[in-house]
Design an enzyme around this catalytic site. Sequence first.
Site, PDB file in Angstrom:
ATOM      1  N   ASP A 138       0.979  -1.068  -0.014  1.00 15.71           N
ATOM      2  CA  ASP A 138       0.096  -0.022  -0.079  1.00 15.71           C
ATOM      3  C   ASP A 138       0.844   1.217   0.259  1.00 15.71           C
ATOM      4  OD1 ASP A 138      -2.273   1.631  -0.051  1.00 15.71           O
ATOM      5  OD2 ASP A 138      -2.767   1.336   2.258  1.00 15.71           O
ATOM      6  N   GLU A 170       2.736   7.141  -7.109  1.00 13.14           N
ATOM      7  CA  GLU A 170       1.901   5.753  -6.622  1.00 13.14           C
ATOM      8  C   GLU A 170       2.408   4.444  -7.030  1.00 13.14           C
ATOM      9  OE1 GLU A 170      -1.219   3.093  -5.382  1.00 13.14           O
ATOM     10  OE2 GLU A 170      -0.902   5.338  -5.173  1.00 13.14           O
ATOM     11  N   ASP A 177      -2.935  -2.893  -2.973  1.00 10.32           N
ATOM     12  CA  ASP A 177      -4.075  -2.041  -2.696  1.00 10.32           C
ATOM     13  C   ASP A 177      -4.062  -0.957  -4.062  1.00 10.32           C
ATOM     14  OD1 ASP A 177      -6.252  -0.985  -0.616  1.00 10.32           O
ATOM     15  OD2 ASP A 177      -4.899   0.755  -1.321  1.00 10.32           O
ATOM     16  N   HIS A 187      -1.170  -0.501   4.992  1.00 14.23           N
ATOM     17  CA  HIS A 187      -1.775   0.752   5.032  1.00 14.23           C
ATOM     18  C   HIS A 187      -1.346   1.313   6.532  1.00 14.23           C
ATOM     19  CE1 HIS A 187      -4.998   3.669   4.729  1.00 14.23           C
ATOM     20  NE2 HIS A 187      -5.222   3.450   6.226  1.00 14.23           N
TER      21      HIS A 187
END
Length: 787
Positions: free
Chosen positions: A558, A596, A628, A762
Amino acid sequence: MDKNPDSVEELDEVMKKKCEISPQTDYTHVKKKGKRGKKIRLITNYVRVFVDNKDGIFGYTATFSPPLKNVDIQKKFLAQFEDILKEQRIFDGTHLFLPFQLPEEVMVFEGVHPNHANVVMRATLKANQRPYRESVQFFNVLFRRIMTVLGKFEYRKNFFDEDVKFKLPQYKLEIWPGICTSVEEQEDGLMLCLDTSYRVFKTDTVYDYICALNDSINWEQKFKDYILGKVVVTQYNHFTYKIDDIDWCGSPLSTFEYCGKQITYVEYYKKQYNIEIRDLNQPLLLSRVHVKNKYKETEQVKAISIVPEICYVCGMNDEDRNDKNVVKEVRRYTYTTPAQKFKALSAFISRTTEIVEAKNILETWKIRMDNKLLSVDGRELPAPILHFKDRTSIQQSEPTFEILPKNGIYDAVPLGRWLIICSERDAKIVHIFMEYYARFCNSTGIKSSNSVQVVTLKSVNPRDFQEALEDYADPRKFQFVVVVMPFFRREIYSLIKRVCCSEKFIPSQVIMAKTLADKGNFDSSVKNIAIQINCKLGGSPWGLYIPLAERIMFIGIDVNHDVRKVLPSAVALIASLNNSCTKFFSRVHVQRIHQEITDNMQPLFSEALECYAETNGTYPDRVIVFRDGGSLSYMHVLIEHEVKPMLASIKILCPDLKNFTYTVVSKRVPQRFFVEKTRGMFGNPNPGTVVDNSITYPNMFDFYIVSQQKSQGAVNPTHYMVIYDRGGIKADLLQQLAYSTTFMYFNWCGAIRVPAMIQYAHKLSALVGQHLRGIPSSRMDKQLYYL
């Protein structure tokens, strides 16, 4: 119909038969469906769309000379040629769609600029070669027009009805109900996806907030901290802007170029919208918008100035979110039950097919919508088997469970000497916490030492906490640090985590004093804190039973981004080190702002493989990656920058590893499922429900899983999309493992929406990106210190 296994032995046999491993092959674009589980019938939020136009839908690319950036002006220019292009044309700023074919493949239309009669313009329409009969882009533009006809305005690609908004004057909030639509090409054809949507807005303007702060000390910095990163909506056209900066030197009397001449913001809003700006000294908000030049294929950043007096903040602020009464009242309107959602979507379908204007648009293009929501087949997967103390096994039939003394902790790590730092005011409740903590540890098998040193602070400034940590938090003397904060302050929390993770290399737990002061939830709070402390020391409260002989390593990835686009992004990789998913390895990498896709995947993954081999004496037989976020649109980017580097690591370290699966996991999806409980009454599907047909992508290995039970509102499924598979994993195996691993997040006694490894990633990426702002010590890479 498959029978659910009643015992561990039966589940073992079923998994061996139905989850056999295929020979090594690359299966990147192979459609796969499972068979395991009890078959059920589900209703979705999809509607079939039929095209009866045998002549086709014709698409043209439009270019303008001189270039026009404003779509509204482009539309006005094309309206001059309505005798040729007809009224039913669809135009989105680049593509023009017609229900008939123009006489020539390239046509040039010459006319005058809509705002400047002395400027001659040309529009060139060039026919596209590909057929548009099944164009998703066309249908989305078409339904956008239908939504406008139905009286709804567009806000961030969703459509809302301002006339039926809910007002909460006591909290200065408004809730606007709406609907989101998207046309997608699915396995069973062209479909319209519908979902109800709600947006919360503040009723006081940004200027009102400035006035409230004006008399306070350092109000400019306070306002900057509040507004940067927020999204605002303008009251005159409902456009939204993300605030990136504040122009303190600017004001409504500042000028900008409009129609070839300089004009003030006061004059512009009076002339264009009949809005009078009252305060002429207020600063301007700045939003940086990336504008693409479709003619030169370049992109430039444009700063847009917004007057605070005529815009509102979208969503609730932190104060609203921390107020239980506000949250409860907002949820009363936004958490619609499955029955309410089904009724609202069915009503929209009826209205769209009955309102004359909307019906005429569809008939013009010879398009039909089905008059009901789509039904699909689903399956209910069996619940996973969990291990507790002394390897006691239970088949988890409920979505949540309790850790009872009779079950005990799966892997309890003894807690030796530990340190507690708190304010003098909280000292009493801290001692009560210590007593209850020891009681819970004794009942569940955790050996807890009574050797605790409590350090009390006379004041609670950041410097006081820093000095206490530097003076007392010595890992040679203490095994763990607990800090009780009287109230949450971001800078203090960041300081605590930075000192403990990056300087002292000691696991820590931060507790809010109000959590310990809540008598109604005190026991459950102590239990959760005890479990977290045990996990951060390297223990685990329960384990997962996977009846397979092969060694599996699960990977969760993530990325955390700073919403203000100021701080670097952080990507975290979490790897399981055993089949029971009780031991994990973590690595994190800091990269460019808002990046990202990671450019450092190979060393991250290589370290995970080496740690697995060091822990188990061998490399895994199978690697399953859960990534993710992501979508079909940049699948090739993920393969190029993340999958290929991971395959390179395998080739170097363990070339005999033949089974590798990379799965993109998305939890923010519009898909919804309903089960008809009784005739005409609809509810949520049970946890473990999987759908892998009809509404999945054509020629893709993807599926949806409902892993949680929701007491309020309609449950959200999670979308799994396999973008790379080497070894030919069976659909039944991947679906069962994806569902089972949602039970292995130790911050929650039950299933979560995604596999636990993603949630751990996360948490770690958020800790590093928002608080540490640097790489934590590798000494704790086998501990869940980020819980």
